[in-house]
Write a protein that holds these residues in place. Sequence first.
Motif, PDB file in Angstrom:
ATOM      1  N   ARG A  59       0.936  -1.196   0.002  1.00 47.99           N
ATOM      2  CA  ARG A  59       0.049  -0.071  -0.037  1.00 47.99           C
ATOM      3  C   ARG A  59       0.845   1.245   0.072  1.00 47.99           C
ATOM      4  O   ARG A  59       2.307   2.062   1.172  1.00 47.99           O
ATOM      5  N   GLU A  60       0.406   2.011  -0.419  1.00 49.11           N
ATOM      6  CA  GLU A  60       0.884   3.166  -0.939  1.00 49.11           C
ATOM      7  C   GLU A  60       0.308   4.546   0.545  1.00 49.11           C
ATOM      8  O   GLU A  60      -1.089   4.728   0.819  1.00 49.11           O
ATOM      9  N   GLU A  61       1.335   5.201   0.879  1.00 48.48           N
ATOM     10  CA  GLU A  61       0.901   6.036   2.499  1.00 48.48           C
ATOM     11  C   GLU A  61       1.471   6.805   1.299  1.00 48.48           C
ATOM     12  O   GLU A  61       2.960   7.385   1.733  1.00 48.48           O
ATOM     13  N   TYR A  62       1.016   8.297   2.749  1.00 49.40           N
ATOM     14  CA  TYR A  62       1.657  10.030   2.382  1.00 49.40           C
ATOM     15  C   TYR A  62       1.498  10.470   3.378  1.00 49.40           C
ATOM     16  O   TYR A  62       0.393  10.276   3.718  1.00 49.40           O
ATOM     17  N   ARG A  63       3.107  10.542   3.942  1.00 47.15           N
ATOM     18  CA  ARG A  63       3.016  11.771   5.110  1.00 47.15           C
ATOM     19  C   ARG A  63       3.979  13.097   4.901  1.00 47.15           C
ATOM     20  O   ARG A  63       4.346  13.411   3.457  1.00 47.15           O
ATOM     21  N   ALA A  64       2.845  13.691   5.862  1.00 46.55           N
ATOM     22  CA  ALA A  64       3.069  15.067   5.256  1.00 46.55           C
ATOM     23  C   ALA A  64       3.464  16.041   6.660  1.00 46.55           C
ATOM     24  O   ALA A  64       3.327  15.776   7.905  1.00 46.55           O
ATOM     25  N   THR A  65       4.044  17.399   6.245  1.00 47.35           N
ATOM     26  CA  THR A  65       4.592  18.267   7.531  1.00 47.35           C
ATOM     27  C   THR A  65       4.803  19.654   6.951  1.00 47.35           C
ATOM     28  O   THR A  65       4.809  19.718   6.076  1.00 47.35           O
ATOM     29  N   SER A  66       4.519  20.012   8.109  1.00 47.66           N
ATOM     30  CA  SER A  66       4.862  21.698   8.037  1.00 47.66           C
ATOM     31  C   SER A  66       6.169  21.729   8.009  1.00 47.66           C
ATOM     32  O   SER A  66       6.810  23.239   7.555  1.00 47.66           O
ATOM     33  N   ARG A  67       7.324  21.281   8.084  1.00 46.34           N
ATOM     34  CA  ARG A  67       8.756  21.171   8.224  1.00 46.34           C
ATOM     35  C   ARG A  67       8.827  21.016   6.947  1.00 46.34           C
ATOM     36  O   ARG A  67       9.188  20.130   6.467  1.00 46.34           O
ATOM     37  N   LEU A  68       9.352  21.996   5.561  1.00 46.88           N
ATOM     38  CA  LEU A  68       9.927  22.046   5.103  1.00 46.88           C
ATOM     39  C   LEU A  68      11.125  21.368   4.701  1.00 46.88           C
ATOM     40  O   LEU A  68      11.964  21.181   3.840  1.00 46.88           O
ATOM     41  N   ASP A  69      11.779  21.670   5.655  1.00 44.55           N
ATOM     42  CA  ASP A  69      13.468  20.703   5.874  1.00 44.55           C
ATOM     43  C   ASP A  69      13.444  20.065   6.490  1.00 44.55           C
ATOM     44  O   ASP A  69      15.030  19.084   6.440  1.00 44.55           O
ATOM     45  N   MET A  70      12.583  19.245   6.798  1.00 47.73           N
ATOM     46  CA  MET A  70      12.163  17.715   7.014  1.00 47.73           C
ATOM     47  C   MET A  70      13.075  16.538   6.079  1.00 47.73           C
ATOM     48  O   MET A  70      13.251  16.873   4.785  1.00 47.73           O
ATOM     49  N   THR A  71      14.249  15.852   6.851  1.00 47.36           N
ATOM     50  CA  THR A  71      14.533  14.967   5.818  1.00 47.36           C
ATOM     51  C   THR A  71      13.853  13.543   5.871  1.00 47.36           C
ATOM     52  O   THR A  71      12.918  13.317   6.798  1.00 47.36           O
ATOM     53  N   LEU A  72      14.460  12.693   5.006  1.00 44.81           N
ATOM     54  CA  LEU A  72      13.377  11.114   5.009  1.00 44.81           C
ATOM     55  C   LEU A  72      13.727  10.476   6.483  1.00 44.81           C
ATOM     56  O   LEU A  72      13.126  10.362   6.700  1.00 44.81           O
ATOM     57  N   GLU A  73      15.118  10.602   6.597  1.00 47.84           N
ATOM     58  CA  GLU A  73      15.898  10.181   8.431  1.00 47.84           C
ATOM     59  C   GLU A  73      14.611  10.803   9.107  1.00 47.84           C
ATOM     60  O   GLU A  73      14.417   9.483  10.050  1.00 47.84           O
ATOM     61  N   GLU A  74      14.532  11.695   9.247  1.00 47.79           N
ATOM     62  CA  GLU A  74      13.336  12.162  10.439  1.00 47.79           C
ATOM     63  C   GLU A  74      11.668  12.247  10.622  1.00 47.79           C
ATOM     64  O   GLU A  74      11.576  11.439  11.635  1.00 47.79           O
ATOM     65  N   THR A  75      11.612  11.848   8.903  1.00 46.69           N
ATOM     66  CA  THR A  75      10.712  11.419   9.025  1.00 46.69           C
ATOM     67  C   THR A  75       9.951  10.297   9.425  1.00 46.69           C
ATOM     68  O   THR A  75       8.789   9.702  10.330  1.00 46.69           O
ATOM     69  N   ALA A  76      11.627   9.045   9.269  1.00 42.72           N
ATOM     70  CA  ALA A  76      11.120   7.238   9.877  1.00 42.72           C
ATOM     71  C   ALA A  76      11.502   7.575  11.520  1.00 42.72           C
ATOM     72  O   ALA A  76      10.430   6.774  12.476  1.00 42.72           O
ATOM     73  N   ALA A  77      11.886   8.758  12.263  1.00 38.31           N
ATOM     74  CA  ALA A  77      12.363   8.609  13.318  1.00 38.31           C
ATOM     75  C   ALA A  77      10.399   8.899  14.159  1.00 38.31           C
ATOM     76  O   ALA A  77      10.060   8.871  14.992  1.00 38.31           O
ATOM     77  N   TYR A  78      10.450   9.992  13.582  1.00 39.52           N
ATOM     78  CA  TYR A  78       8.585  10.468  13.782  1.00 39.52           C
ATOM     79  C   TYR A  78       7.787   8.982  13.682  1.00 39.52           C
ATOM     80  O   TYR A  78       6.736   9.562  14.657  1.00 39.52           O
ATOM     81  N   GLY A  79       7.915   8.920  12.488  1.00 36.65           N
ATOM     82  CA  GLY A  79       7.129   7.842  12.466  1.00 36.65           C
ATOM     83  C   GLY A  79       7.637   6.599  14.064  1.00 36.65           C
ATOM     84  O   GLY A  79       5.938   6.098  14.210  1.00 36.65           O
ATOM     85  N   ARG A  80       8.124   7.059  14.659  1.00 34.66           N
ATOM     86  CA  ARG A  80       8.729   5.094  15.915  1.00 34.66           C
ATOM     87  C   ARG A  80       7.752   6.538  17.097  1.00 34.66           C
ATOM     88  O   ARG A  80       6.919   5.753  17.670  1.00 34.66           O
ATOM     89  N   HIS A  81       7.899   7.530  16.978  1.00 30.14           N
ATOM     90  CA  HIS A  81       7.261   8.584  17.677  1.00 30.14           C
ATOM     91  C   HIS A  81       5.827   7.973  17.658  1.00 30.14           C
ATOM     92  O   HIS A  81       5.628   8.119  18.664  1.00 30.14           O
ATOM     93  N   ALA A  82       5.390   9.151  16.430  1.00 32.12           N
ATOM     94  CA  ALA A  82       3.784   8.259  16.632  1.00 32.12           C
ATOM     95  C   ALA A  82       3.636   5.886  16.814  1.00 32.12           C
ATOM     96  O   ALA A  82       2.245   6.792  17.235  1.00 32.12           O
TER      97      ALA A  82
END
Length: 332
Positions: free
Chosen positions: A230-253
Amino acid sequence: MNASKVDELDYIHFLVAAQRVFTTTEAARIRAGELNAPAHDAYTRLLKRIPPDTEALWQEVAPFVRPDRGVLVVDDTTLDKPHARKMAWVTRHWSGKHKRVVQGINLISLLWTEGQARLPCDFRLYNRAEDGLTKNDHFRALLQTAHARGFQPRLVVFDSWYASLANLKYVRQLGWEWFTRLKANRLVSVEGERRNRPVSSWPIPAEGCVMHLKGYGWVKVFKTVTPDGREEYRATSRLDMTLEETAAYGRHAWQIEVYHQGLKQFTGIERGQFRVAEAQRNHIGLAIRAFLRLEVARLQRGISWFEAKQAILREAIRHYLASPSLILHSTA
């Protein structure tokens, strides 16, 4: 008026120690041998008179959180009530556990997390038929209270259910950044292209793409593919967020999922058989405060929630073995 024989801490400690049965009747039975032991009605009256707010939870958790750091996570879960007929707060909700709509109580939680910590700071119960409030109303109320309490998190994380334009704008109004999932049909455009199209129709590179979310403004969108395709789409108001950071915040979620699982498994939060709204709500609130004690023990002493409860049981068994009461006398 006679003083109450039980207080909030009596019930909280009972929920921490209990293993399978979490009723007021059982709480009274445990103390039956005491002088002036409380009846189960004393616990029921306690649950009806506690103030209907979450201030006590906040007073207990406040020393353990860093409001200027960490991540705030908002999500809801369904407390199963399959056999309830006339129980307050019980309606029908989607259950991630059962993968279908079930009967239960919808609990909306606000969790503060940093490192290994999973600390509940606030909660709401969904009951639109009575109070007229939607889940989005509760979402904004939780964040408004957190803001008033001085929180300045690195990020607010939530699921696509709460990713309405009104909610995204409200988080921005509070001065906070956010991270969420977007449904595939959310309309976006890219720089130089004025026409809005569903986010799923745009090519999005692995490192993410800055896009204009219709009705909101510029956001950064990432596309991921789950193990089942399945394709999932994640979005953030932080325009400088990196791919590595999305993984970290996904773990927070994910921490709030772990929290909800532990809350159900170790505190008897789903076991409160109360028809009256005040008693059911306060049982849930005290169960959350019971979980807080298990979580603080985990962080400070390095023991799991299971081990903390097992240690209580182990001590009780030790006392019984020192003076067993179920004895077979020899007939010889």
